[in-house]
Design a protein around this motif. Sequence first.
Motif, PDB file in Angstrom:
ATOM      1  N   GLN A  60       0.833  -1.199   0.000  1.00 38.26           N
ATOM      2  CA  GLN A  60       0.000   0.000   0.000  1.00 38.26           C
ATOM      3  C   GLN A  60       0.874   1.258   0.000  1.00 38.26           C
ATOM      4  O   GLN A  60       1.744   1.411  -0.839  1.00 38.26           O
ATOM      5  N   ASP A  61       0.669   2.160   0.949  1.00 40.88           N
ATOM      6  CA  ASP A  61       1.426   3.408   0.943  1.00 40.88           C
ATOM      7  C   ASP A  61       2.868   3.227   1.401  1.00 40.88           C
ATOM      8  O   ASP A  61       3.645   4.189   1.395  1.00 40.88           O
ATOM      9  N   ARG A  62       3.247   1.989   1.757  1.00 39.43           N
ATOM     10  CA  ARG A  62       4.635   1.694   2.106  1.00 39.43           C
ATOM     11  C   ARG A  62       5.275   0.777   1.055  1.00 39.43           C
ATOM     12  O   ARG A  62       6.246   0.080   1.338  1.00 39.43           O
ATOM     13  N   LEU A  63       4.716   0.811  -0.144  1.00 40.41           N
ATOM     14  CA  LEU A  63       5.187  -0.072  -1.212  1.00 40.41           C
ATOM     15  C   LEU A  63       6.674   0.139  -1.503  1.00 40.41           C
ATOM     16  O   LEU A  63       7.394  -0.805  -1.829  1.00 40.41           O
ATOM     17  N   LEU A 170       2.620  -6.571  -7.984  1.00 40.71           N
ATOM     18  CA  LEU A 170       2.461  -5.652  -6.858  1.00 40.71           C
ATOM     19  C   LEU A 170       2.245  -6.395  -5.538  1.00 40.71           C
ATOM     20  O   LEU A 170       2.780  -5.999  -4.504  1.00 40.71           O
ATOM     21  N   VAL A 171       1.476  -7.473  -5.605  1.00 45.50           N
ATOM     22  CA  VAL A 171       1.029  -8.152  -4.387  1.00 45.50           C
ATOM     23  C   VAL A 171       2.012  -9.204  -3.880  1.00 45.50           C
ATOM     24  O   VAL A 171       2.290  -9.290  -2.673  1.00 45.50           O
ATOM     25  N   LEU A 172       2.552 -10.006  -4.790  1.00 35.31           N
ATOM     26  CA  LEU A 172       3.294 -11.195  -4.369  1.00 35.31           C
ATOM     27  C   LEU A 172       4.641 -10.921  -3.696  1.00 35.31           C
ATOM     28  O   LEU A 172       5.063 -11.726  -2.848  1.00 35.31           O
ATOM     29  N   PRO A 173       5.360  -9.838  -4.015  1.00 39.76           N
ATOM     30  CA  PRO A 173       6.610  -9.618  -3.281  1.00 39.76           C
ATOM     31  C   PRO A 173       6.410  -9.515  -1.769  1.00 39.76           C
ATOM     32  O   PRO A 173       7.195 -10.080  -0.993  1.00 39.76           O
ATOM     33  N   ALA A 174       5.370  -8.818  -1.320  1.00 46.20           N
ATOM     34  CA  ALA A 174       5.108  -8.724   0.115  1.00 46.20           C
ATOM     35  C   ALA A 174       4.702 -10.076   0.677  1.00 46.20           C
ATOM     36  O   ALA A 174       5.109 -10.454   1.785  1.00 46.20           O
ATOM     37  N   VAL A 175       3.900 -10.838  -0.090  1.00 45.96           N
ATOM     38  CA  VAL A 175       3.497 -12.171   0.350  1.00 45.96           C
ATOM     39  C   VAL A 175       4.724 -13.062   0.507  1.00 45.96           C
ATOM     40  O   VAL A 175       4.871 -13.782   1.510  1.00 45.96           O
ATOM     41  N   ARG A 176       5.615 -13.007  -0.459  1.00 49.63           N
ATOM     42  CA  ARG A 176       6.824 -13.841  -0.405  1.00 49.63           C
ATOM     43  C   ARG A 176       7.695 -13.456   0.797  1.00 49.63           C
ATOM     44  O   ARG A 176       8.216 -14.328   1.506  1.00 49.63           O
ATOM     45  N   THR A 177       7.855 -12.160   1.021  1.00 51.56           N
ATOM     46  CA  THR A 177       8.646 -11.702   2.164  1.00 51.56           C
ATOM     47  C   THR A 177       8.041 -12.193   3.473  1.00 51.56           C
ATOM     48  O   THR A 177       8.757 -12.649   4.379  1.00 51.56           O
TER      49      THR A 177
END
Length: 262
Positions: A60-63, A170-177
């Motif tokens: 989100q705003d911390r992308l 957009l979504v999966l990098p945060a999910v992977r982390t």
Amino acid sequence: MSAHRLPGTTWLRELRPDPAPETVLVCFPPGGGSVGAYRQLARRFGAGTAVFGVQYPGRQDRLGDPPVPALTELAGHAATDLLAWPKDVRLAIFGHSMGATVAYETARRVEAGGREVTHLFVSGRPAPVHEEAGRLHEGPDEGLIAELERLSNDPASVRILRDEPGLADLVLPAVRTDYRAVETYRHQTGAPLRTPITALISSSDPTTSTDQAGQWRDFTTADFDLATFEGGHFYLDLPENIKALADSITRALATASPGHSK
């Protein structure tokens, strides 16, 4: 205490203001999630409870903020901001799934900083001694998407990630982390919390059994309770459970007393 004394920060976002809160509930999102995960729940609390959510980096705003692939590091950042709040804040902490472990590690750091936590709510997550055997964070995107589908209340809502590569990017990098953080987490032995703990589970959660949730009782010298809701891993997103969950938390907060022995 008054709401203006509790400023939001990069990590802490206000979800429900209260002019004179008796308790401030701070909610930690599940893996891949953001503060938005708790907007509906926050609205269900009545007067006397202010609600904040924790915004992890990389979404989100911390992308653009560097991701944090360690649960203990996430907890350290959150605890630093919580310890900066006025000392008269009556603090309670809630976390679901990955967020439950981050919430626990945050509570450890808050207590170590000399502050009390009124109550810790851990939802949809085995006790910290549990070690994940999987390595989804090292595998292909397909594996992450399949896991999100497996846990979702509406798998069709996740399938769009297969059809929209831009959205997946957009979504999966945060999910992977976040999966890396969960799958590499190892509990460091220490003194149990002085904070009462309530473990919340659902009837059809493939990630957490009743026995696993019950092991949370070993992580506090105070009271422990276990509550069960109908549904799957994301039971707390079901309309029929949102008010019941808020009511359950409110009742626990009404009787919570840090350091109350078992």
